[in-house]
Design a protein around this motif. Structure first.
Motif: not given
Length: 298
Positions: A78-89
């Protein structure tokens, strides 16, 4: 045309429904990819044989590693996002085409580190309604003046960044245009019309000599076209539906190929037990390091 003598061999027996988005992270010496229908991001480190994966909040169609390597830019359905693998956020950026029955499909960073991507119509059969877009480093999204697509694919950039390749898979053609990261594309034109009786162009990558390597969905092969659009090499893949390619390895001389099991009947799956896996070959060419996305979470 030269057939590469040794076909691609199995690298990861993933058996995904729809493996896609192959991307070599040079700073990690690892291959990333997505299983779109499984809604997971995957990473394989060849030196150790370790494979990791992360669940996504929805189908993950495409992605890019960020210049700040703590983050991955996600192209969710549905769209764009940032992902931080270390935190899962996951940090949403924006929805794309919220009023249409489309999802993100293919994407790649240009040589300046902007993320260029296209859409896929979710109707059956898909119609040419989805656009091509650019997410700039300041997180501004702009639609590119390119023909609407039913299934946007093959986004790649020449070594100097001055040519953009792309396609609507349903047309069985690959197009190109003159490209600059701070301007809109111009001189859109036909690059290749597939001559095979079967297969559609899917994901693509450009090598250091300027050749475009195109995974042919339904064609069980990856084909290299030179900058003039002439076929020069062909790599056999032991599954009907190769989906995307990326050069990797310490010397960027290994060509990784993702693939899909979706829509294959029982007889085909019996004859292609590793469909949906990740394959690898050494085709005698070297690739280019993928440019990282230059934007940062706000």
């Amino acid at each position: 045309m030269k057939a590469i003598a040794k076909p691609a061999g199995l690298a990861v027996d993933a058996r995904h429904a729809l493996g896609e988005g192959a991307h070599w992270a040079h700073h990690e010496a690892a291959l990333y990819w997505t299983d779109i229908e499984g809604a997971r991001l995957w990473r394989h480190t060849p030196a150790t044989g370790v494979t990791d994966d992360w669940a996504m909040p929805e189908r993950l169609a495409t992605f890019a590693i960020c210049e700040d390597a703590r983050f991955v830019l996600l192209g969710l359905a549905s769209g764009l996002a940032f992902f931080e693998p270390a935190s899962g956020v996951v940090r949403p950026i924006t929805d794309i085409e919220p009023g249409l029955n489309t999802r993100l499909n293919d994407g790649k960073c240009d040589r300046a580190g902007n993320f260029v991507f296209g859409m896929k119509d979710e109707a059956a059969p898909p119609q040419p309604v989805g656009g091509f877009y650019r997410l700039n480093a300041d997180l501004r999204v702009e639609r590119l003046p390119l023909p609407a697509a039913a299934i946007a694919n093959s986004i790649a950039f020449s070594p100097d960044g001055g040519t953009m390749y792309y396609c609507d898979s349903a047309t069985r053609t690959i197009r190109c245009c003159d490209y600059a990261p701070d301007a809109l594309p111009t001189a859109d034109r036909l690059f290749v019309r597939l001559g095979d009786a079967r297969g559609e162009p899917d994901g693509a990558a450009v090598d250091a000599d300027g050749g475009l390597w195109s995974a042919h969905w339904g064609g069980a092969c990856v084909v290299r076209y030179d900058a003039s659009g002439h076929e020069t090499e062909r790599l056999a893949v032991p599954t009907t539906q190769p989906t995307c390619v990326a050069f990797g390895g310490p010397l960027l001389d290994t060509l990784y190929v993702t693939s899909a099991r979706i829509d294959l009947d029982a007889a085909t799956l019996a004859s292609e037990p590793h469909a949906g896996g990740v394959f690898a070959a050494v085709p005698g060419r070297r690739g280019l390091a993928d440019t990282r996305f230059q934007g940062m979470p706000r």
